[in-house]
Every structure is written in structure tokens, then in C-alpha cells.
Write an enzyme that holds these catalytic residues in place. Structure first.
Site, PDB file in Angstrom:
ATOM      1  N   CYS A  87       3.560  -5.599  15.764  1.00  0.00           N
ATOM      2  CA  CYS A  87       3.122  -4.607  16.751  1.00  0.00           C
ATOM      3  C   CYS A  87       1.626  -4.855  16.949  1.00  0.00           C
ATOM      4  O   CYS A  87       0.887  -5.018  15.975  1.00  0.00           O
ATOM      5  CB  CYS A  87       3.364  -3.187  16.253  1.00  0.00           C
ATOM      6  N   CYS A 130       2.997   8.256   1.764  1.00  0.00           N
ATOM      7  CA  CYS A 130       3.441   7.242   2.719  1.00  0.00           C
ATOM      8  C   CYS A 130       3.755   5.973   1.927  1.00  0.00           C
ATOM      9  O   CYS A 130       2.902   5.423   1.236  1.00  0.00           O
ATOM     10  CB  CYS A 130       2.326   7.013   3.733  1.00  0.00           C
ATOM     11  N   CYS A 170      -3.394   1.037   7.974  1.00  0.00           N
ATOM     12  CA  CYS A 170      -2.340   0.432   7.175  1.00  0.00           C
ATOM     13  C   CYS A 170      -2.539  -1.080   7.078  1.00  0.00           C
ATOM     14  O   CYS A 170      -2.663  -1.770   8.077  1.00  0.00           O
ATOM     15  CB  CYS A 170      -1.005   0.752   7.838  1.00  0.00           C
ATOM     16  N   GLU A 209       0.813  -1.218   0.000  1.00  0.00           N
ATOM     17  CA  GLU A 209       0.000   0.000   0.000  1.00  0.00           C
ATOM     18  C   GLU A 209       0.848   1.271   0.000  1.00  0.00           C
ATOM     19  O   GLU A 209       1.917   1.313   0.608  1.00  0.00           O
ATOM     20  CB  GLU A 209      -0.878   0.017   1.254  1.00  0.00           C
ATOM     21  N   CYS A 214       4.770  -7.619   7.363  1.00  0.00           N
ATOM     22  CA  CYS A 214       5.784  -7.163   8.324  1.00  0.00           C
ATOM     23  C   CYS A 214       6.020  -8.269   9.335  1.00  0.00           C
ATOM     24  O   CYS A 214       5.094  -8.990   9.691  1.00  0.00           O
ATOM     25  CB  CYS A 214       5.299  -5.899   9.029  1.00  0.00           C
ATOM     26  N   CYS A 247      -1.252  -2.838  15.185  1.00  0.00           N
ATOM     27  CA  CYS A 247      -1.109  -2.562  13.759  1.00  0.00           C
ATOM     28  C   CYS A 247      -1.712  -3.677  12.917  1.00  0.00           C
ATOM     29  O   CYS A 247      -1.409  -4.856  13.121  1.00  0.00           O
ATOM     30  CB  CYS A 247       0.374  -2.406  13.429  1.00  0.00           C
TER      31      CYS A 247
END
Ligand code: SF4
Length: 404
Positions: A162, A151, A389, A136, A158, A165
Site C-alpha cells: 500500500c 495492535c 507502522c 512491531e 508485508c 504505508c
């Protein structure tokens, strides 16, 4: 820890281990490592993508096909200053050479698999790369002025998990290559027809880059560094290092390198003021605890009063948003040229957290401001689109699964 992180650290150990491997094991391990690498820059038809090459690499390719090194400057201008993807539009290059280049090369772009524009004009792209993987990119315009931030993602998925997230819920698929990182910015500029690259102080619509999308940008530092060098090159896109911010969860050893080599701005995803809580919500903290991250900030070469380090702090109700937390945050960052970005949590389906109340956000911000730090509360953008995100990617996967 992460797949990237858990790579063997000793070369001696590597050598001994690989000597003991049979050819089949070796092939399997290499194939697995390759899964995390970007696709080959050569297309199935044998043509090579020129985007993402350094000037030296581009010169090498041109010399290989019998051209003079000065052609690099010409091509660079057309690719990165003019934004041209078609060799026949490169009018300063003679027609026979245009044809020769088109036979061997392409000027690639990721494909926009989904684009959503919010009522507040935030535009979110899901870019699909040559191997079908997607990441994205978001353009967030400044509504008061003709400028805005792009961004950019550095990985597909990932490894850091976290807990607040959405991207952290997706496992790492692979790192993005320099071509794909530069390509996100170029394709976003295509979407606004912002070519040729504005020069000097001429206003830009896509005026800043934040490396804050999917992934931890310092996990594949070489790719990010190469991409940023291309974007900062004065004869191409020519975006100043002052207009680029890299956001890290605190990969301490590479923070130093990033400051020395690139001199871009730094943002740190802090999100908690005790190691106990940060270990839980930003698990990388177990490897690089708060004190080490802050020490790296104190020695970050590009930080000064006009270029402050941004501390990102997501406001989670009843978790990290007390007044005592705010006072501890002030203590931790005292003496640093810093600002604190307070981010209201944007809930996504399945998330365990709730956003802090407006009242609590204000109280928290006031304590930080009273200590002399700027402490804006980020206005949520793109609420009407899948703006958290990683959400667009999940949606695209759902649709693709339904279609298959
Ligand atoms: S916040 Fe950033 S580093 Fe953490 S899981 Fe999400 S994408 Fe990864």
C-alpha cells in the site's frame, strides 16, 4: 501479486509439476517455502515451546510423555490465566512433574528488542522472535480510562505495498505463527504486569486487540484463527470476541470464513472510493475490487448495529480527501452497520503523501456524520516515537547493520 497470493492454485497442476522435479529442485522449493514459515517450535536444546498450541495439541504432547489429559487444563490455567513462564511457579503441579515438564518444554515469549514509550503513554515494542526476525506491537492506552488497545502484527513485512504505508516498503520476510501472535499480546501484558488475566467485567488495561499491525492478517488465516481461539478461550486470557478487531485490506474469500469461525469484529482498509484510485494506493484492489469487498461486508455474520464494521480511511491531501469523495463514501456504505475511522496520514521519510489539512478533515467528517455514520478523526498518537507502522523495525535494522 504477493508471494502468498501467487502460490499455484491447482493441486493437479502441483502434482504434475512436482513429479517432473528432481530431488534437488524439490529440496530447493521446499526450503524456499519454509523461509516464509515461522521457526520450528522445538528449540535447539530439544525443548518444545508450549505457547501457541491448541488444547488438543497440548493434550497430545502430555499423553506422549505419559501424563493424563486432565493436566492440559492445569497447564492452560498457568500459561494463559496466570501468565507464568516458569514451571517451578506452577504450585498446583507436584515438584517431580514440574521438573519433568521443564526438561521437555518451555513457555516462551518473544524478546523485546526495542521498547519506546511516548509522552502520551503509547508504548511501542519491537519483538524479536527465535529466528531473529522482528515485528512491531503497539499499546495505545485510552487516557480517560484504564484500558487500551494492543495492535498486533501478523507478518514480518508485508507483500501488499500500500503506497501510504511504511511497512509496505519492506518486503515480506515471513508469516508469524500462532505462538508469535499470542506471544506479542502476552509479552505486552508482561510489560504492564497484567497477570493473572482479569475475569468477567473486571477492567483490563490491555482490553482490546486490533490485528492491524504489520502484515495482512488474512494471508495466513490459519495462524491468526488459532491464535485468536487461544486468546478467546474462557479459561485462559479470556478476551471476548467483541474486543478483537481484524483489519483487512479486503481478502474477500477469507472475510467470510473469519466471520463464520471467529465472529470477531471487522475493519476494512478502504482508503479510496474509486477502483481507479484504490488500485493505486491499495494494490490488492486489483484482485478484489471495492464492490466485492463491500459485498463481503454486507454478508459479514458478526456485523450488526452494536458491532459495526469499521472502514479505515487515511486522509491524503489532494488525493482522496475531497467532499465529493466523502459523498461517494457515504453512498458506498449506505445500509451497512458501519463507522468510518478517519486517519490523519503520519508522514515517514520518503513517503510521497502529505496529510490532509485539519479543515479538510473536518469537512470530510461532517459529510459522513450528516449521513448518520460515526466518523471520528483518529488522534495521532506517539508522535515523539517512531510510531508509523514499520518504522521501529527499519530503525532496528539500521542499527544492526551499523553494528555488523
Ligand atoms: S497497510 Fe497493511 S496491508 Fe497495506 S502494506 Fe501496510 S501493512 Fe501491508
Amino acid at each position: 501479486m504477493s508471494l502468498v497470493d501467487s502460490a499455484p492454485s491447482s493441486h493437479t497442476h502441483d502434482a504434475a509439476a512436482s513429479a517432473a522435479l528432481n530431488a534437488e529442485d524439490r529440496a530447493r522449493i521446499l526450503a524456499k517455502a519454509a523461509l516464509f514459515s515461522p521457526p520450528d517450535a522445538t528449540l535447539p536444546d530439544g525443548r518444545r515451546d508450549l505457547v501457541g498450541l491448541s488444547r488438543d495439541e497440548l493434550t497430545e504432547l502430555l499423553v506422549e510423555i505419559g501424563e493424563k489429559p486432565f493436566r492440559t487444563k492445569q497447564l492452560w490455567h498457568w500459561i494463559y490465566h496466570q501468565g507464568v513462564t516458569d514451571f517451578s511457579a506452577m504450585s498446583s503441579i507436584a515438584k517431580p512433574l514440574q521438573a519433568k515438564l521443564a526438561e521437555r518444554f518451555v513457555v516462551g515469549r518473544p524478546q523485546a528488542a526495542m521498547v519506546q514509550t511516548s509522552t502520551d503513554e503509547t508504548r511501542k515494542f519491537l519483538f524479536r522472535f527465535r529466528d531473529g526476525q522482528e515485528a512491531e506491537t503497539v499499546y495505545i492506552p485510552d487516557r480517560r480510562e484504564d484500558r487500551g488497545a494492543v495492535c498486533i502484527s501478523s507478518q514480518v513485512g508485508c507483500t501488499l505495498s500500500c503506497t501510504f504505508c511504511h511497512t509496505g516498503t519492506q518486503k515480506l520476510v515471513r508469516n508469524l505463527g500462532a505462538a508469535e501472535i499470542v506471544g506479542q499480546f502476552m509479552a505486552a501484558r508482561d510489560s504492564y504486569s497484567e497477570w493473572p488475566s482479569p475475569k468477567g467485567d473486571t477492567p483490563r488495561l490491555l482490553s482490546t486487540i486490533v490485528l492491524m499491525g504489520m502484515g495482512e492478517p488474512l494471508y495466513k488465516y490459519e495462524n491468526i484463527a488459532k491464535a485468536m481461539k487461544i486468546i478467546m478461550d474462557g479459561e485462559g486470557i479470556a478476551l471476548s470476541r467483541r474486543r478483537i478487531t481484524l483489519s483487512t485490506s479486503g481478502v474477500v474469500p477469507l472475510m467470510d470464513r473469519c466471520g463464520e469461525e471467529l465472529g470477531i469484529n471487522l475493519a476494512v482498509s478502504l482508503h479510496a472510493v474509486t477502483n481507479e484510485l484504490r488500485n493505486e494506493i491499495v494494490p490488492l484492489n486489483r484482485k478484489y475490487p471495492i464492490e466485492e469487498v463491500l459485498a463481503a461486508c454486507r454478508r459479514y455474520p458478526a456485523a450488526n448495529n452494536s458491532r459495526r464494521i469499521t472502514f479505515e480511511y487515511i486522509m491524503l491531501r489532494g488525493v482522496n480527501d475531497s467532499e465529493a469523495d466523502a459523498r461517494e463514501l457515504v453512498r458506498l456504505i449506505s445500509g451497512l452497520p458501519a463507522k468510518v475511522n478517519l486517519i490523519p496520514f503520519n508522514p515517514w521519510p520518503g513517503s510521497a503523501y502529505r496529510p490532509s489539512t485539519r479543515e479538510q478533515q473536518n469537512k470530510f467528517a461532517q459529510i459522513i456524520m450528516d449521513a448518520g455514520f460515526s466518523s471520528p478523526i483518529r488522534t495521532p498518537r506517539g508522535r515523539d516515537i517512531l510510531a508509523a507502522c514499520g518504522q521501529l523495525k527499519t530503525e532496528s535494522e539500521r542499527i544492526r547493520a551499523a553494528q555488523s
